[in-house]
Design a protein around this motif. Structure first.
Motif, short mmCIF file in Angstrom:
data_model
loop_
_atom_site.label_atom_id
_atom_site.label_comp_id
_atom_site.label_asym_id
_atom_site.label_seq_id
_atom_site.Cartn_x
_atom_site.Cartn_y
_atom_site.Cartn_z
N GLU A 27 0.91 -1.36 0.15
CA GLU A 27 0.00 -0.32 -0.25
C GLU A 27 0.84 1.24 -0.04
N ASP A 28 0.46 2.37 -0.84
CA ASP A 28 1.47 3.04 -1.10
C ASP A 28 1.31 4.11 -0.03
N HIS A 29 0.47 4.61 0.33
CA HIS A 29 -0.42 5.38 1.21
C HIS A 29 0.33 4.81 2.98
N GLU A 30 1.55 6.05 3.41
CA GLU A 30 1.55 5.41 4.38
C GLU A 30 0.81 4.82 6.18
N LEU A 31 -0.22 6.10 5.86
CA LEU A 31 -0.71 6.14 7.16
C LEU A 31 -1.82 5.24 7.60
N THR A 32 -2.29 4.35 5.44
CA THR A 32 -3.06 3.58 5.34
C THR A 32 -2.33 2.39 5.88
N ARG A 33 -1.38 2.52 5.14
CA ARG A 33 -0.42 0.89 5.33
C ARG A 33 -0.63 0.73 6.80
N LYS A 34 -0.21 1.84 7.74
CA LYS A 34 0.75 1.53 8.70
C LYS A 34 -0.78 1.20 9.56
N GLY A 35 -2.27 2.05 9.56
CA GLY A 35 -3.72 1.40 10.21
C GLY A 35 -3.53 0.05 9.84
N SER A 94 12.71 -13.21 -0.90
CA SER A 94 12.75 -13.56 0.53
C SER A 94 13.07 -15.86 0.76
N PRO A 95 13.69 -16.41 2.80
CA PRO A 95 12.91 -16.99 2.64
C PRO A 95 11.93 -17.26 3.49
N ARG A 96 11.28 -16.04 4.07
CA ARG A 96 10.10 -16.51 3.79
C ARG A 96 8.95 -15.76 3.21
N GLN A 97 8.20 -16.85 2.45
CA GLN A 97 7.12 -16.46 1.53
C GLN A 97 5.84 -16.10 2.36
N PRO A 98 5.20 -15.86 2.10
CA PRO A 98 3.80 -14.72 2.20
C PRO A 98 2.94 -15.70 2.56
N ASP A 99 1.78 -16.26 3.23
CA ASP A 99 0.58 -16.98 2.73
C ASP A 99 -0.14 -15.72 2.00
N VAL A 100 -0.43 -14.58 2.43
CA VAL A 100 -1.55 -14.34 1.50
C VAL A 100 -0.51 -12.96 1.55
N VAL A 101 -1.08 -12.24 -0.37
CA VAL A 101 -0.64 -10.87 -0.35
C VAL A 101 -1.92 -9.51 -0.57
N LEU A 102 -1.63 -8.64 0.47
CA LEU A 102 -2.97 -7.95 0.18
C LEU A 102 -2.40 -6.99 0.06
N LEU A 103 -2.78 -6.69 -1.94
CA LEU A 103 -2.57 -5.37 -2.99
C LEU A 103 -3.58 -4.42 -3.26
N ASP A 104 -2.84 -3.03 -2.80
CA ASP A 104 -3.21 -1.91 -3.60
C ASP A 104 -3.72 -2.00 -4.70
N ILE A 105 -4.03 -1.47 -5.86
CA ILE A 105 -4.18 -0.97 -7.29
C ILE A 105 -3.12 -0.44 -7.18
N ILE A 106 -3.50 1.39 -7.64
CA ILE A 106 -3.00 2.25 -7.73
C ILE A 106 -2.03 2.68 -7.30
N MET A 107 -0.20 2.20 -7.63
CA MET A 107 0.82 2.43 -7.36
C MET A 107 1.72 2.71 -7.20
N PRO A 108 2.86 3.74 -7.04
CA PRO A 108 4.17 3.80 -8.74
C PRO A 108 5.08 2.69 -8.16
N VAL A 109 5.68 2.85 -9.24
CA VAL A 109 6.25 1.70 -9.84
C VAL A 109 5.92 0.40 -10.77
N LEU A 110 5.03 0.43 -10.18
CA LEU A 110 4.40 -1.01 -10.10
C LEU A 110 2.75 -1.46 -9.46
N ASN A 111 1.63 -1.56 -10.58
CA ASN A 111 0.22 -1.27 -9.94
C ASN A 111 0.14 -2.66 -9.96
#
Length: 217
Positions: A9-17, A47-64
């Motif tokens: 998530e590209d918005h820091e406050l949202t990500r931290k929340g 990473s050797p530690r793979q996530p089970d789940v990715v929570l993914l925003d859509i509109i983001m810089p670099v790679l959507n």
């Protein structure tokens, strides 16, 4: 064992929340927080530690989010992907599922419901909210197709299998389907297995998307 989650998530406050809220659940372990899809892909790739789940925003810089989902699928197809976004445009919803998403949720979802969705996708189920399913159907209905769509008969689905497939596409899990149709959970699981085999797909998510794209429900 805890469920390993990364949050993109590209918005820091949202990500931290979101991260703070997730960490209040004992069964969830947030192992990574990233501000763009590129960072998340690099993490999964190294990473050797793979996530089970990715929570993914859509509109983001670099790679959507949609392109990120595709790259994650290439690196580790076993990771479940939940789109967690404020974007609800019809075409975006359709592209998200086509990119490999297992669920599409809006950011106003409650934490309890989000945890439920996480557990659903880990159980091989798909979350498509009724209004999201309507979006997909609306998009498909607006397109003129030169090749006729296949029907339930083409896939040799029984009436019961077609009924269950329709409920899967509405985001219902096996237990809900069993309760609605007044049949055993074991019977539902057998029907779902048969549906997946007949449609020649890998899981419930692909079955639901195929059902909507081919208009067989």
């Amino acid at each position: 064992m805890s469920i390993k989650v990364i949050l993109v998530e590209d918005h820091e406050l949202t990500r931290k929340g979101i991260s703070y809220g997730l960490k209040s659940y004992d069964e969830i372990e947030v192992i990574g927080e990233f501000e763009d899809g590129g960072q998340a892909v690099e993490f999964i790739n190294t990473s050797p530690r793979q996530p089970d789940v990715v929570l993914l925003d859509i509109i983001m810089p670099v790679l959507n989010g949609i392109d990120t989902a595709r790259k994650i699928r290439e690196i580790n197809p076993g990771i479940k992907i939940i789109m967690l976004t404020s974007v609800n445009e019809k075409e975006t919803v359709l592209r998200a599922f086509s990119s490999g998403a297992n669920a599409y949720t809006m950011k106003n979802i409650s934490f309890d419901k989000l945890i439920s969705v996480i557990k659903m996708v880990l159980n091989g189920e798909v979350w498509i909210a009724p209004n999201i399913a309507d979006y997909i159907l609306d998009v498909l209905a607006s397109k003129q197709e030169s090749v006729p769509s296949k029907t339930a008969e083409d896939f040799k689905l029984t009436n019961r299998e077609k009924e269950i497939l329709s409920l899967i596409a509405k985001g219902m899990n096996n237990k809900d389907i069993a309760n609605k149709l007044v049949i055993s959970l074991y019977t539902v699981k057998n029907h779902v297995k048969s549906i997946i085999q007949k449609l020649a797909v890998e899981d419930r998510t692909q079955a639901a998307i195929l059902a909507l794209t081919e208009k067989i429900i």
